[in-house]
Design a protein around this motif. Structure first.
Motif, PDB file in Angstrom:
ATOM      1  N   ASN A 158      43.331   4.643  14.336  1.00 49.69           N
ATOM      2  CA  ASN A 158      42.514   4.080  13.227  1.00 49.69           C
ATOM      3  C   ASN A 158      41.895   5.448  12.425  1.00 49.69           C
ATOM      4  OD1 ASN A 158      42.857   1.285  13.885  1.00 49.69           O
ATOM      5  ND2 ASN A 158      41.496   1.552  15.571  1.00 49.69           N
ATOM      6  N   HIS A 167      43.372  -7.235  13.840  1.00 43.02           N
ATOM      7  CA  HIS A 167      44.744  -6.797  13.446  1.00 43.02           C
ATOM      8  C   HIS A 167      45.860  -7.528  14.415  1.00 43.02           C
ATOM      9  CE1 HIS A 167      42.795  -4.336  10.343  1.00 43.02           C
ATOM     10  NE2 HIS A 167      42.071  -3.444  11.355  1.00 43.02           N
ATOM     11  N   GLN A 187      47.614   5.205   9.449  1.00 43.82           N
ATOM     12  CA  GLN A 187      47.194   4.256  10.513  1.00 43.82           C
ATOM     13  C   GLN A 187      48.392   4.057  11.447  1.00 43.82           C
ATOM     14  OE1 GLN A 187      44.560   1.560  10.619  1.00 43.82           O
ATOM     15  NE2 GLN A 187      45.542   1.694  12.582  1.00 43.82           N
ATOM     16  N   SER A 238      38.213   3.784   8.542  1.00 43.35           N
ATOM     17  CA  SER A 238      38.871   2.477   9.015  1.00 43.35           C
ATOM     18  C   SER A 238      37.823   1.766   9.533  1.00 43.35           C
ATOM     19  CB  SER A 238      40.125   2.501   9.984  1.00 43.35           C
ATOM     20  OG  SER A 238      39.929   3.105  11.109  1.00 43.35           O
ATOM     21  N   HIS A 252      36.959  -2.334  12.267  1.00 43.20           N
ATOM     22  CA  HIS A 252      37.597  -3.341  12.902  1.00 43.20           C
ATOM     23  C   HIS A 252      36.590  -3.809  13.823  1.00 43.20           C
ATOM     24  CE1 HIS A 252      39.010  -0.938  16.890  1.00 43.20           C
ATOM     25  NE2 HIS A 252      37.725  -0.731  16.614  1.00 43.20           N
ATOM     26  N   ARG A 284      49.884   1.660  14.612  1.00 41.73           N
ATOM     27  CA  ARG A 284      49.996   0.532  15.787  1.00 41.73           C
ATOM     28  C   ARG A 284      51.611   0.474  16.354  1.00 41.73           C
ATOM     29  NH1 ARG A 284      47.442  -2.271  11.096  1.00 41.73           N
ATOM     30  NH2 ARG A 284      45.138  -2.030  11.420  1.00 41.73           N
TER      31      ARG A 284
END
Length: 234
Positions: free
Chosen positions: A88, A77, A118, A92, A94, A120
């Protein structure tokens, strides 16, 4: 493993004094703050990635929250430099890594199971605001919902900080320090106070900058009882 697993009691860890403990992935080490479980655990840790280290792709069944303390955390991401705050949510996935190396504060399996929000955020781009009714304290909001609030706080040198905690509080010193309960807290010192408690602290001569989470401990016992996160980045 059970470490600081009684959420009805005050807990403190001076993480800068701890040895780094190897994780199952080469180049990734941790200093544990609280934990219920083994490699599959409800956990709060400071985690260090050596340059070039990475984890296998994985799903966070119970969610993952982290703050980048040093270096740059990376996944598919993007790149997340120091000061980045990421949530997250449950389900989710990653593939975490760090080409230059990084250190993060990470919390696993501590979300409401229905949470799908979410986040970020680069906290360096958020201007601090005065904390209402708290002289000498500034805030950088990171996240807030009906269950909890997460923020960065800056305490002015010598500031006296008193706060009732109906939902408990958890904090990590990022810079500077403070005194609470006759105990001195410096960089990477962690303090958790239970729901219904009260924070009474005084910032040191350099002031203090802290990561703070509040409100989340009023229902922590139910979440902790079902703590089994397959996340590999613990």
């Amino acid at each position: 493993m059970e470490l600081n697993a009684d959420f009805t009691r005050r807990a403190a860890v001076h993480a800068a004094r701890l040895d780094w403990v190897a994780s199952p992935m080469p180049g990734v080490e941790r200093r544990m703050l609280d934990r219920i479980g083994g490699e599959v655990a409800r956990a709060t840790s400071i985690v260090r990635y050596a340059p070039g280290s990475r984890f296998s792709p994985h799903v966070h069944g119970g969610g993952e929250e982290f703050l980048v303390l040093e270096g740059t955390f990376q996944d598919e991401h993007g790149d997340f430099p120091a000061g980045s705050y990421v949530r997250n949510p449950p389900t989710s996935s990653h593939t975490p890594a760090s080409a230059p190396g990084c250190t993060i504060l990470v919390k696993l399996w501590q979300f409401d199971p229905a949470d799908r929000t979410q986040v970020r955020l680069d906290s360096g781009g958020v201007a601090p605001v005065p904390a209402p009714g708290r002289p000498g304290v500034e805030l950088v909001p990171l996240f807030r919902d009906a269950r909890e609030e997460v923020r960065l706080e800056r305490w002015a040198p010598g500031a006296e900080v008193a706060l009732d905690l109906p939902g408990g509080l958890e904090l990590l010193v990022l810079e500077g320090g403070f005194e609470e309960g006759g105990e001195a807290f410096g960089p990477w010192s962690w303090l958790r106070l239970p729901a219904g408690g009260r924070l009474v602290a005084e910032a040191g001569p350099e002031g203090a900058r802290l990561w703070v989470k509040s409100g989340h401990l009023k229902d922590v016992l139910g979440l902790a009882a079902s703590s089994h996160d397959p996340a590999a980045s613990s």
